[in-house]
Design a protein around this motif. Structure first.
Motif, PDB file in Angstrom:
ATOM      1  N   UNK A 186       0.768  -0.848   0.019  1.00  0.00           N
ATOM      2  CA  UNK A 186      -0.010   0.027   0.121  1.00  0.00           C
ATOM      3  C   UNK A 186       0.990   1.327   0.147  1.00  0.00           C
ATOM      4  N   UNK A 187       2.184   0.933   0.273  1.00  0.00           N
ATOM      5  CA  UNK A 187       2.207   2.509   0.870  1.00  0.00           C
ATOM      6  C   UNK A 187       3.201   2.438   2.306  1.00  0.00           C
ATOM      7  N   UNK A 188       4.349   3.026   2.504  1.00  0.00           N
ATOM      8  CA  UNK A 188       5.437   3.565   3.616  1.00  0.00           C
ATOM      9  C   UNK A 188       5.478   4.284   3.756  1.00  0.00           C
ATOM     10  N   UNK A 189       6.114   4.677   4.663  1.00  0.00           N
ATOM     11  CA  UNK A 189       7.278   6.375   5.129  1.00  0.00           C
ATOM     12  C   UNK A 189       8.200   5.507   6.556  1.00  0.00           C
ATOM     13  N   UNK A 190       9.012   6.621   6.055  1.00  0.00           N
ATOM     14  CA  UNK A 190      10.677   6.209   6.862  1.00  0.00           C
ATOM     15  C   UNK A 190      11.095   7.260   7.842  1.00  0.00           C
ATOM     16  N   UNK A 191      11.603   6.699   8.844  1.00  0.00           N
ATOM     17  CA  UNK A 191      11.965   8.149   9.791  1.00  0.00           C
ATOM     18  C   UNK A 191      14.072   7.672   9.472  1.00  0.00           C
ATOM     19  N   UNK A 192      14.790   9.018   9.851  1.00  0.00           N
ATOM     20  CA  UNK A 192      16.305   8.407   9.390  1.00  0.00           C
ATOM     21  C   UNK A 192      17.195   8.799   9.603  1.00  0.00           C
ATOM     22  N   UNK A 193      18.291   9.085  10.178  1.00  0.00           N
ATOM     23  CA  UNK A 193      19.274   9.525  10.820  1.00  0.00           C
ATOM     24  C   UNK A 193      20.407   9.853  10.320  1.00  0.00           C
ATOM     25  N   UNK A 194      20.848  10.136   9.149  1.00  0.00           N
ATOM     26  CA  UNK A 194      22.073   9.767   7.719  1.00  0.00           C
ATOM     27  C   UNK A 194      22.538  10.425   8.042  1.00  0.00           C
ATOM     28  N   UNK A 195      24.281  10.304   8.448  1.00  0.00           N
ATOM     29  CA  UNK A 195      25.634  10.275   8.907  1.00  0.00           C
ATOM     30  C   UNK A 195      25.341  10.239   9.675  1.00  0.00           C
ATOM     31  N   UNK A 196      24.939   9.119  10.567  1.00  0.00           N
ATOM     32  CA  UNK A 196      24.405   9.492  12.437  1.00  0.00           C
ATOM     33  C   UNK A 196      25.756  10.421  13.348  1.00  0.00           C
ATOM     34  N   UNK A 197      27.105   9.985  13.032  1.00  0.00           N
ATOM     35  CA  UNK A 197      28.500  10.493  13.952  1.00  0.00           C
ATOM     36  C   UNK A 197      28.912  11.954  12.647  1.00  0.00           C
ATOM     37  N   UNK A 198      27.783  12.292  11.838  1.00  0.00           N
ATOM     38  CA  UNK A 198      28.500  13.462  11.087  1.00  0.00           C
ATOM     39  C   UNK A 198      29.630  13.707  10.744  1.00  0.00           C
ATOM     40  N   UNK A 199      30.220  12.601  10.463  1.00  0.00           N
ATOM     41  CA  UNK A 199      31.296  12.086   9.393  1.00  0.00           C
ATOM     42  C   UNK A 199      31.824  13.481   8.471  1.00  0.00           C
ATOM     43  N   UNK A 200      30.987  13.561   7.971  1.00  0.00           N
ATOM     44  CA  UNK A 200      30.564  14.619   6.571  1.00  0.00           C
ATOM     45  C   UNK A 200      31.459  15.605   7.324  1.00  0.00           C
ATOM     46  N   UNK A 201      30.704  15.873   7.734  1.00  0.00           N
ATOM     47  CA  UNK A 201      30.743  17.622   8.836  1.00  0.00           C
ATOM     48  C   UNK A 201      32.266  17.580   9.126  1.00  0.00           C
ATOM     49  N   UNK A 202      32.399  16.288   9.782  1.00  0.00           N
ATOM     50  CA  UNK A 202      33.641  16.535  10.723  1.00  0.00           C
ATOM     51  C   UNK A 202      34.553  16.668   9.791  1.00  0.00           C
ATOM     52  N   UNK A 203      34.611  16.092   8.985  1.00  0.00           N
ATOM     53  CA  UNK A 203      36.051  16.163   7.609  1.00  0.00           C
ATOM     54  C   UNK A 203      35.803  17.790   6.795  1.00  0.00           C
ATOM     55  N   UNK A 204      34.723  18.769   7.621  1.00  0.00           N
ATOM     56  CA  UNK A 204      34.711  20.179   6.719  1.00  0.00           C
ATOM     57  C   UNK A 204      36.111  20.866   7.701  1.00  0.00           C
ATOM     58  N   UNK A 205      36.882  21.999   7.655  1.00  0.00           N
ATOM     59  CA  UNK A 205      37.363  22.638   8.125  1.00  0.00           C
ATOM     60  C   UNK A 205      36.136  23.283   9.251  1.00  0.00           C
ATOM     61  N   UNK A 206      36.933  23.114  10.592  1.00  0.00           N
ATOM     62  CA  UNK A 206      35.842  24.078  11.659  1.00  0.00           C
ATOM     63  C   UNK A 206      35.728  25.028  11.527  1.00  0.00           C
ATOM     64  N   UNK A 207      35.800  25.971  10.723  1.00  0.00           N
ATOM     65  CA  UNK A 207      35.116  27.241  10.607  1.00  0.00           C
ATOM     66  C   UNK A 207      33.444  26.852   9.272  1.00  0.00           C
ATOM     67  N   UNK A 208      33.533  25.619   9.121  1.00  0.00           N
ATOM     68  CA  UNK A 208      32.278  25.440   8.242  1.00  0.00           C
ATOM     69  C   UNK A 208      31.830  24.755   7.870  1.00  0.00           C
ATOM     70  N   UNK A 209      32.053  24.728   9.326  1.00  0.00           N
ATOM     71  CA  UNK A 209      31.569  22.994  10.179  1.00  0.00           C
ATOM     72  C   UNK A 209      29.862  23.481  10.772  1.00  0.00           C
ATOM     73  N   UNK A 210      28.772  22.578  10.617  1.00  0.00           N
ATOM     74  CA  UNK A 210      27.222  22.374  11.309  1.00  0.00           C
ATOM     75  C   UNK A 210      26.922  21.449  11.433  1.00  0.00           C
ATOM     76  N   UNK A 211      28.078  21.623  13.188  1.00  0.00           N
ATOM     77  CA  UNK A 211      27.208  19.984  13.584  1.00  0.00           C
ATOM     78  C   UNK A 211      26.181  20.852  14.600  1.00  0.00           C
ATOM     79  N   UNK A 212      24.992  19.951  14.248  1.00  0.00           N
ATOM     80  CA  UNK A 212      23.531  19.863  14.959  1.00  0.00           C
ATOM     81  C   UNK A 212      23.332  18.307  15.933  1.00  0.00           C
TER      82      UNK A 212
END
Length: 457
Positions: free
Chosen positions: A407-433
Motif C-alpha cells: 500500500x505504501x510506507x514511510x521512513x524516519x532516518x538519521x543519515x551520517x549518525x556520527x556527522x563524519x561528513x561535517x567533521x571532515x570539513x574545516x572547523x569554521x565551515x562545520x555545521x554540527x546539529x
C-alpha cells in the motif's frame, strides 16, 4: 498430493506471503529476501525494477536451494529534476543471488499430518465421487430443462462464462470450483433482475448439487472435522513449544552502470571540449544471512564489498551553451543546455555492513504493518575521496494482508549518525546539529504488475 494439501492448510495460517515488493529501509531495499517476483515502478525514485526468485518454496521445505535475479534502471537525480531542468542521470543495476535455507517445517508438518491423516484420506478417496455428484447434478438439470426452457438455460449459462454447464466435468474444477459454483447460484437466486424461470432452474441446481446432496454434506462435515483437527494440532504444537524458524544464507554478485557529464572548464576554442561524457561501471559482491522467528520477527545481515564512486556527494549544475552564426548579413543563434557535475569524480571501494530487524504487526483482519529497524554502515577505503558514514532509521511498510499488495510506507532516518561528513570539513565551515534536528523522513511507493507475481498461498 496429501502432503501438499496439508502444507497449504498449515502455512496459510502461519506464514503471510508478501509478494508486492521488498521492504524498504529508508531509500534502499532491506537485507531481507522475500518472495516477491514482480515488475515494479517507483515514481518517487523514477525507477523500474524486475525481480524473480524461488524464495517462496523455502517456506514449506526443510532444506532448499535459493536463487534470485534483480534488475533496476533509474534516474539518479529523481523525478523533480526531470520537471525542473530535464536533468537525467541514468543508471542501471543487475544482481544475482544464490543460497540455501533450513527450517523446522518438517517437525511442525509431522504434527499436523498425524492429526489430520484420516480426514485427508477420506477427502482424497471421495474426491472423484464428489466432483461427479455435484457437477453431474448440474448437467442433469440442464439436460432436463434445455428442451422446454432453452432461452432460460442459455441465460443461466451466460452467468458462468468460464464453463459450459451442459458439459461441466472434473476438467473444469480449476475454472469453476465448488465454492464459486455454489456462490454463483445463490447470487442468481437473490438477484431480482433475473427472470422467474432462470431463478427456478438455479434453485433446482443448488438443491440437487449442494443442499440435498449427501456427498456434499459429507464433505462439509469432513471440512469441519479438519478444522477441529487443526485446532487440536495447534494446541499440540503450542504444548511442544514448536515455533517455526527458518535460516537462509546467500551470496550475491552484481554490477552497475551510470552515465553522467563532467564540466572541465570553458574552452573558448571549442565549446564541446568543455564537457566530457562519462560512464562508470562498478561491481559488488558479498554474503548475507536471514533468520525468520515464528514469522513474527525477521533478522537480516548483509556484507557487500563494492566498487562505487563519490557522485552522490557532488552537486550538478545546468550549463547553457550559445552559438552565434553569421551568414549573408544575418545573425542566428543556437542554444544548448547541458547538466554536468564538477570534475571531481573519483572511484572508491567501500565495505558495507547492513543490519535489519523486521517486526510483523497485524492491523485488524486485513492489513499488515512491517516495522524495519535498520542500520547501514559504510566504511570507505579512501576517506579523502568518500567519507565513511553510518545511517540508522526505522521504516513502516503497509500491506493488504489478504492479497499481499503493498500500500505504501514511510521512513524516519538519521543519515551520517556520527556527522563524519561535517567533521571532515574545516572547523569554521562545520555545521554540527543535535540529533533531533538531523532526522529526515520520506514516503515511498512502488506500483507492481501482479502478472508476474507468484502467490503460493
Amino acid at each position: 498430493m496429501k502432503r501438499l494439501l496439508t502444507l497449504l492448510i498449515i502455512f496459510s495460517g502461519i506464514i503471510e506471503s508478501i509478494s508486492a515488493q521488498d521492504v524498504k529501509a529508508g531509500k534502499d531495499e532491506s537485507t531481507i529476501l522475500l518472495d516477491n517476483s514482480n515488475i515494479g515502478f517507483d515514481p518517487g525514485e523514477t525507477s523500474i525494477t524486475f525481480k524473480y526468485n524461488n524464495l517462496g518454496l523455502s517456506k514449506t521445505k526443510k532444506k532448499n536451494w535459493l536463487w534470485a535475479i534483480n534488475a533496476e534502471g533509474k534516474n539518479n537525480e529523481g523525478l523533480a529534476s526531470i520537471f525542473s531542468s530535464s536533468q537525467i542521470v541514468p543508471s542501471s543495476e543487475f544482481s544475482l543471488f544464490a543460497g540455501y535455507s533450513w527450517s523446522n517445517s518438517d517437525k511442525i508438518d509431522r504434527v499436523y499430518l498425524t492429526a489430520d491423516d484420516d480426514i485427508l484420506n477420506q477427502v482424497l478417496a471421495m474426491q472423484d465421487k464428489l466432483v461427479e455428484s455435484v457437477y453431474g447434478s448440474v448437467r442433469n438439470v440442464m439436460a432436463q430443462e434445455r428442451g422446454r426452457n432453452f432461452e432460460s438455460c442459455k441465460a443461466l449459462n451466460e452467468k458462468f462464462p468460464a464453463v459450459d454447464l451442459n458439459t461441466i466435468s472434473k476438467d473444469d474444477t480449476e475454472k469453476l470450483p465448488f465454492a464459486k459454483l455454489k456462490n454463483g447460484l445463490e447470487k442468481i437466486i437473490k438477484n431480482s433482475e433475473n427472470t422467474r424461470e432462470v431463478v427456478r432452474i438455479a434453485r433446482d441446481m443448488l438443491n440437487r448439487a449442494f443442499v440435498n446432496n449427501a456427498d456434499w454434506k459429507k464433505f462439509v462435515e469432513l471440512n469441519q472435522a479438519s478444522l477441529s483437527a487443526i485446532d487440536d494440532a495447534d494446541d499440540e504444537v503450542a504444548d511442544l513449544d514448536l515455533k517455526y524458524w527458518r535460516t537462509s544464507i546467500f551470496i550475491h554478485y552484481g554490477n552497475s552502470s551510470t552515465k553522467y557529464n563532467t564540466f572541465l572548464g570553458w574552452d573558448s576554442t571549442n565549446l564541446d571540449n568543455s564537457f566530457k561524457a562519462n560512464t562508470f561501471r562498478g561491481i559488488n559482491f558479498g554474503l548475507g544471512i536471514n533468520h525468520d522467528i515464528a514469522s513474527k520477527w525477521l533478522l537480516g545481515f548483509e556484507y557487500t564489498y563494492e566498487e562505487t564512486n563519490n557522485l552522490n556527494t557532488l552537486t550538478s549544475a545546468e550549463y547553457t551553451v550559445r552559438t552565434n552564426n553569421v551568414a549573408a548579413n544575418m545573425t542566428g543563434s543556437t542554444e544548448l543546455k547541458k547538466t554536468a557535475y564538477p570534475d571531481r569524480f573519483k572511484e572508491v571501494f567501500v565495505h558495507n555492513y547492513d543490519f535489519d530487524v523486521i517486526q510483523r504487526i497485524p492491523v485488524g483482519e486485513k492489513y499488515l504493518l512491517l516495522l524495519d529497524y535498520y542500520a547501514r554502515i559504510n566504511r570507505s577505503t579512501n576517506e579523502e575521496r568518500l567519507v565513511s558514514t553510518t545511517d540508522i532509521g526505522i521504516s513502516s511498510s503497509f500491506f493488504n494482508g489478504e492479497k499481499g499488495n503493498f500500500i505504501g510506507g514511510i521512513y524516519f532516518e538519521v543519515p551520517d549518525f556520527n556527522e563524519n561528513v561535517e567533521r571532515k570539513k574545516p572547523i569554521e565551515d562545520r555545521e554540527l546539529n543535535p540529533l533531533y534536528r538531523r532526522v529526515t523522513f520520506g514516503i515511498y511507493t512502488k506500483f507492481s504488475f501482479a502478472g508476474l507475481t507468484r502467490n503460493l498461498y
